[in-house]
Write a protein that holds these residues in place. Structure first.
Motif, PDB file in Angstrom:
ATOM      1  N   GLY A  78       0.808  -1.214   0.000  1.00  0.00           N
ATOM      2  CA  GLY A  78       0.000   0.000   0.000  1.00  0.00           C
ATOM      3  C   GLY A  78       0.838   1.259   0.000  1.00  0.00           C
ATOM      4  O   GLY A  78       0.539   2.226  -0.696  1.00  0.00           O
ATOM      5  N   ILE A  96       2.484   1.666  -3.523  1.00  0.00           N
ATOM      6  CA  ILE A  96       1.504   2.098  -4.532  1.00  0.00           C
ATOM      7  C   ILE A  96       1.167   3.576  -4.351  1.00  0.00           C
ATOM      8  O   ILE A  96       1.060   4.334  -5.319  1.00  0.00           O
ATOM      9  N   ALA A  97       1.013   4.005  -3.089  1.00  0.00           N
ATOM     10  CA  ALA A  97       0.701   5.409  -2.826  1.00  0.00           C
ATOM     11  C   ALA A  97       1.868   6.319  -3.199  1.00  0.00           C
ATOM     12  O   ALA A  97       1.676   7.376  -3.814  1.00  0.00           O
ATOM     13  N   THR A 106      -1.893   8.740  -1.710  1.00  0.00           N
ATOM     14  CA  THR A 106      -2.523   8.050  -0.580  1.00  0.00           C
ATOM     15  C   THR A 106      -4.052   8.064  -0.636  1.00  0.00           C
ATOM     16  O   THR A 106      -4.704   7.096  -0.253  1.00  0.00           O
ATOM     17  N   THR A 110      -5.467   5.422  -3.038  1.00  0.00           N
ATOM     18  CA  THR A 110      -5.115   4.088  -2.550  1.00  0.00           C
ATOM     19  C   THR A 110      -6.032   3.677  -1.404  1.00  0.00           C
ATOM     20  O   THR A 110      -6.432   2.509  -1.299  1.00  0.00           O
ATOM     21  N   GLY A 116      -8.470   0.297  -1.334  1.00  0.00           N
ATOM     22  CA  GLY A 116      -8.312  -0.635  -0.223  1.00  0.00           C
ATOM     23  C   GLY A 116      -9.634  -0.937   0.452  1.00  0.00           C
ATOM     24  O   GLY A 116      -9.934  -2.095   0.796  1.00  0.00           O
ATOM     25  N   LEU A 149      -3.573  -1.560   1.605  1.00  0.00           N
ATOM     26  CA  LEU A 149      -3.766  -0.343   0.816  1.00  0.00           C
ATOM     27  C   LEU A 149      -4.307   0.799   1.665  1.00  0.00           C
ATOM     28  O   LEU A 149      -3.901   1.950   1.511  1.00  0.00           O
ATOM     29  N   ASN A 165      -2.015   4.341   4.647  1.00  0.00           N
ATOM     30  CA  ASN A 165      -2.208   5.551   3.856  1.00  0.00           C
ATOM     31  C   ASN A 165      -3.216   6.512   4.470  1.00  0.00           C
ATOM     32  O   ASN A 165      -3.065   7.729   4.362  1.00  0.00           O
ATOM     33  N   SER A 224       4.198   2.701   6.264  1.00  0.00           N
ATOM     34  CA  SER A 224       4.063   1.250   6.130  1.00  0.00           C
ATOM     35  C   SER A 224       5.045   0.543   7.051  1.00  0.00           C
ATOM     36  O   SER A 224       4.733  -0.508   7.626  1.00  0.00           O
TER      37      SER A 224
END
Length: 497
Positions: free
Chosen positions: A84, A87-88, A94, A97, A101, A134, A138, A439
């Motif tokens: 997550g 990806i953000a 964020t 994402t 999620g 995800l 975030n 994270s």
């Protein structure tokens, strides 16, 4: 994120309107409220669903296996935050994402709300693991975006945010737990799915007006060429993992015990690799490297704390179900209701702690000192669980107030460590790895539960005194060591409190 960008984002958010905090805190408060309602509601009955007999609506698993699966599931939930965060940071930002999620989490609960046996259980777990990865790190990162770097409301804001988490966690076991244990487990899981749906509706309805630019930036975007290479490698890796997994399961090489051990190893290795990667990156400045050095002992302390706290839904859940008097004060208690104790105490005391940090201002204890005291309280929460077995032995049922006391002590530790850790992470994070560092904070929980997957195998009623005593003493000793190291750690934080 540099100071100018942070200031611009903070200025795009209405700065007053939710208990003296930015309006965006309302959006994130209630999004996380309903996400936690769904997660903690499901978790309150999950271990019982796994080990209750099929005739009682469960899956009939061995209790030790169910406990290990619970720990590994929790570890994977937080471990997936790496995905997550990446990806953000590199693809979506964020805010987007978080939304995707939430959708996966909702479908995960829907899968578990139908009687599909072990296959449905593992499908649900997979969806919730990815979806939480995800969303969870975030949404906390967006909270940090609401405040400028020098805003003294930041720690208090995170305390209020954590209170929202715990309000959802408070009512979830009472509703989902009651429905699941009194009527039908799948009915309880279905209500958890509805909770996540409500959270998504609130997020969509208010994000544009209240969040401004918060969570919109992609701090370290991939180039088109990088995207092609990474997506190709990702696709190949997934295919290889599926093939190896299928062969291993078919041949009997991959058992549940071996899988839990594998995840336990990854739970330790992944954070270590993450620290090294960020520390050695050319995008990390000298001051940011110093901050990362300061972050390491805090991270280790967090692992110890979560290793105790997360056993509330595993070992203490079994303790509530099998070792506790459930007919108390003229009423019949459900064992799942004890899962509401932790959030209940947080809801009561979080505003007090938030007010206290604001009132003390720059006179409040340093972050390392707060962590050290939190560890000591966590250790005490296990030490007190020695008393019932020592006084009355392990054959008789114990007064539920022992569990109440244990949960109370660990909550005091959590209020000293959890919101402060979230806030410290946003302040100590290298700019190029802002979401990924959040994270990393959640990886402390993943590492703790990966360790728990092996620890919980050692618990039996006859080993209660040694089990609770040894873990409690280790936590207290680590807390004292961290307290002694606090001045040195503070120097590496370069003035960050």
């Amino acid at each position: 994120m540099d100071h100018n960008n942070n200031q611009e984002i903070a200025e795009s958010v209405p700065q007053k309107g939710f208990f003296g905090h930015p309006k965006g805190l309302f959006t994130l408060f209630f999004t996380e409220f309903w996400e936690r309602f769904s997660y903690y509601g499901m978790r309150a009955i999950l271990i019982y669903y796994m080990y209750y007999a099929i005739s009682e609506g469960g899956l009939g698993m061995n209790q030790t296996t169910a406990a290990s699966i619970m720990a590994i599931y929790g570890s994977l939930v937080y471990m997936s935050g790496i995905i997550g965060g990446w990806i953000a940071d590199r693809l979506l930002g964020t805010k987007r994402t978080v939304f995707f999620g939430g959708i996966l989490i909702m479908f995960g609960h829907i899968a578990l709300s139908f009687p599909g046996g072990i296959a449905a259980l593992f499908l649900s777990m997979a969806l919730i693991v990815i979806g939480t990865g995800l969303l969870k790190p975030n949404v906390s990162s967006v909270v940090g975006d609401l405040y400028s770097k020098d805003d003294n409301r930041r720690d208090a804001g995170f305390s209020i945010f954590v209170m929202g988490i715990n309000l959802g966690a408070l009512i979830a076991p009472l509703i989902v737990g009651t429905l699941g244990q009194k009527y039908n487990f799948h009915l309880g899981f279905g209500v958890a799915a509805i909770g996540m749906f409500i959270g998504l509706v609130i997020f969509l309805a208010t994000r544009k007006k209240y969040l401004g630019l918060a969570g919109s930036q992609v701090p370290n975007p991939l180039s088109d060429d990088e995207k092609r290479k990474i997506f190709f490698r990702f696709g190949i890796s997934i295919v290889v993992i599926i093939i190896i997994g299928a062969i291993s399961i078919y041949t009997g090489m991959l058992t549940i015990d071996r899988f839990t051990m594998l995840i336990s190893i990854f739970g330790i290795l992944i954070p270590a690799v993450y620290f090294i990667m960020m520390f050695r990156s050319k995008k990390t400045t000298a001051d940011e490297r110093s901050n990362l050095i300061a972050y390491i002992p805090l991270f280790i302390a967090a692992i110890m704390f979560w290793a105790i706290e997360e056993q509330g839904s595993i070992i203490l859940a079994q303790y509530a179900d099998q070792r506790t008097q459930l007919n108390f004060a003229g009423m019949k208690l459900e064992s799942s209701w004890f899962q509401s104790l932790n959030p209940l105490f947080i809801v009561i005391f979080a505003p007090i702690f938030a007010w206290m940090w604001v009132k003390l201002g720059n006179r409040q204890p340093s972050t390392p000192m707060k962590f050290s005291i939190g560890l000591i309280f966590a250790g005490l929460s296990f030490i007190v669980m020695i008393a019932p077995a020592y006084i009355n032995g392990v054959e008789s049922l114990v007064n539920p107030m022992w569990l109440v006391l244990s949960f109370f002590l660990v909550v005091i530790g959590e209020l000293l460590l959890s919101p402060v850790g979230l806030s410290a992470t946003t302040k100590l994070a290298p700019a190029a790895f802002s979401a990924q560092t959040m994270s990393l904070w959640f990886l402390s929980n993943a590492s703790a539960q990966a360790i728990n997957a092996q620890l919980v195998k050692l618990y039996k009623p006859e080993t209660e005194i040694i089990y609770f005593g040894a873990i409690g003493v280790i936590s207290i000793l680590l807390g004292l060591i961290l307290f002694a190291m606090s001045p040195k750690i503070s120097t590496y934080m370069k003035g960050t409190r």
